[in-house]
Design a protein around this motif. Structure first.
Motif, PDB file in Angstrom:
ATOM      1  N   TYR A 161       0.844  -1.189   0.000  1.00  0.00           N
ATOM      2  CA  TYR A 161       0.000   0.000   0.000  1.00  0.00           C
ATOM      3  C   TYR A 161       0.884   1.246   0.000  1.00  0.00           C
ATOM      4  N   TYR A 162       0.569   2.151  -0.929  1.00  0.00           N
ATOM      5  CA  TYR A 162       1.353   3.361  -1.107  1.00  0.00           C
ATOM      6  C   TYR A 162       0.505   4.594  -0.819  1.00  0.00           C
ATOM      7  N   CYS A 163       1.117   5.547  -0.154  1.00  0.00           N
ATOM      8  CA  CYS A 163       0.499   6.834   0.104  1.00  0.00           C
ATOM      9  C   CYS A 163       0.910   7.808  -1.003  1.00  0.00           C
ATOM     10  N   ASN A 164      -0.019   8.649  -1.396  1.00  0.00           N
ATOM     11  CA  ASN A 164       0.232   9.666  -2.423  1.00  0.00           C
ATOM     12  C   ASN A 164      -0.306  11.005  -1.939  1.00  0.00           C
ATOM     13  N   ALA A 165       0.431  12.063  -2.220  1.00  0.00           N
ATOM     14  CA  ALA A 165      -0.030  13.404  -1.870  1.00  0.00           C
ATOM     15  C   ALA A 165       0.253  14.360  -3.024  1.00  0.00           C
ATOM     16  N   ASN A 166      -0.734  15.141  -3.364  1.00  0.00           N
ATOM     17  CA  ASN A 166      -0.567  16.210  -4.348  1.00  0.00           C
ATOM     18  C   ASN A 166      -0.370  17.498  -3.566  1.00  0.00           C
ATOM     19  N   LEU A 167       0.798  18.106  -3.704  1.00  0.00           N
ATOM     20  CA  LEU A 167       1.094  19.222  -2.824  1.00  0.00           C
ATOM     21  C   LEU A 167       1.925  20.293  -3.502  1.00  0.00           C
ATOM     22  N   LEU A 168       1.984  21.415  -2.796  1.00  0.00           N
ATOM     23  CA  LEU A 168       2.774  22.550  -3.251  1.00  0.00           C
ATOM     24  C   LEU A 168       3.910  22.748  -2.253  1.00  0.00           C
ATOM     25  N   LYS A 169       5.121  22.667  -2.740  1.00  0.00           N
ATOM     26  CA  LYS A 169       6.267  22.914  -1.866  1.00  0.00           C
ATOM     27  C   LYS A 169       6.433  24.406  -1.638  1.00  0.00           C
ATOM     28  N   THR A 170       7.156  24.744  -0.579  1.00  0.00           N
ATOM     29  CA  THR A 170       7.456  26.145  -0.328  1.00  0.00           C
ATOM     30  C   THR A 170       8.335  26.702  -1.455  1.00  0.00           C
ATOM     31  N   PHE A 171       8.140  27.963  -1.760  1.00  0.00           N
ATOM     32  CA  PHE A 171       8.930  28.662  -2.764  1.00  0.00           C
ATOM     33  C   PHE A 171       8.774  28.077  -4.162  1.00  0.00           C
ATOM     34  N   THR A 172       7.647  27.434  -4.429  1.00  0.00           N
ATOM     35  CA  THR A 172       7.343  26.947  -5.773  1.00  0.00           C
ATOM     36  C   THR A 172       5.928  27.372  -6.134  1.00  0.00           C
ATOM     37  N   THR A 173       5.611  27.252  -7.417  1.00  0.00           N
ATOM     38  CA  THR A 173       4.267  27.602  -7.873  1.00  0.00           C
ATOM     39  C   THR A 173       3.587  26.439  -8.579  1.00  0.00           C
ATOM     40  N   ARG A 174       4.259  25.284  -8.630  1.00  0.00           N
ATOM     41  CA  ARG A 174       3.700  24.134  -9.341  1.00  0.00           C
ATOM     42  C   ARG A 174       3.442  23.002  -8.366  1.00  0.00           C
ATOM     43  N   ARG A 175       2.248  22.438  -8.438  1.00  0.00           N
ATOM     44  CA  ARG A 175       1.902  21.294  -7.615  1.00  0.00           C
ATOM     45  C   ARG A 175       2.525  20.030  -8.192  1.00  0.00           C
TER      46      ARG A 175
END
Length: 121
Positions: free
Chosen positions: A93-107
């Motif tokens: 089982y794998y966890c996935n997250a769609n996120l925005l890192k600090t100092f970036t503008t692309r998810r």
């Protein structure tokens, strides 16, 4: 850097329960959708459940009524409560997250390393 770390897998008898956890850490600004996938030997990686930042959920037909996905936004954590497990649920089982890192503008999508769930008597 961003890390997703899963825990809670193991060996369980048919009909039993397990609770998986996944914690996201690192330079994270915002986490959007989070999800659990699974991959059995010889099979493709399949979506199990998703949850939005607002708490809306969606499940694969094979786990509806048995699995529950939830999240704690304050802890950057997503959970998967798995009940009435059967041998067909055996997989990594794998966890996935769609996120925005600090100092970036692309998810971007990030993945955990996976945790083994084995359902067997």
């Amino acid at each position: 850097q961003v890390q997703l770390v899963e825990s809670g897998g193991g060996l369980v008898q048919p009909g039993g329960s397990l609770r998986l956890s996944c914690v996201a850490s690192g330079r994270i600004r915002t986490i959007y959708a989070m999800a659990w996938y699974r991959q059995a030997p010889g099979n493709q990686r399949d979506l199990v459940a998703t949850i939005t930042s607002g708490g809306a959920t969606n499940y694969a037909d094979s786990v509806k009524g048995r699995f529950t996905i939830s999240r704690d936004n304050a802890k950057n954590t997503v959970y998967l409560q798995m009940n009435s497990l059967n041998p067909e649920d055996t997989a990594v089982y794998y966890c996935n997250a769609n996120l925005l890192k600090t100092f970036t503008t692309r998810r971007s999508d990030y993945w955990g390393q996976g945790t083994q769930v084995t359902v067997s008597s």
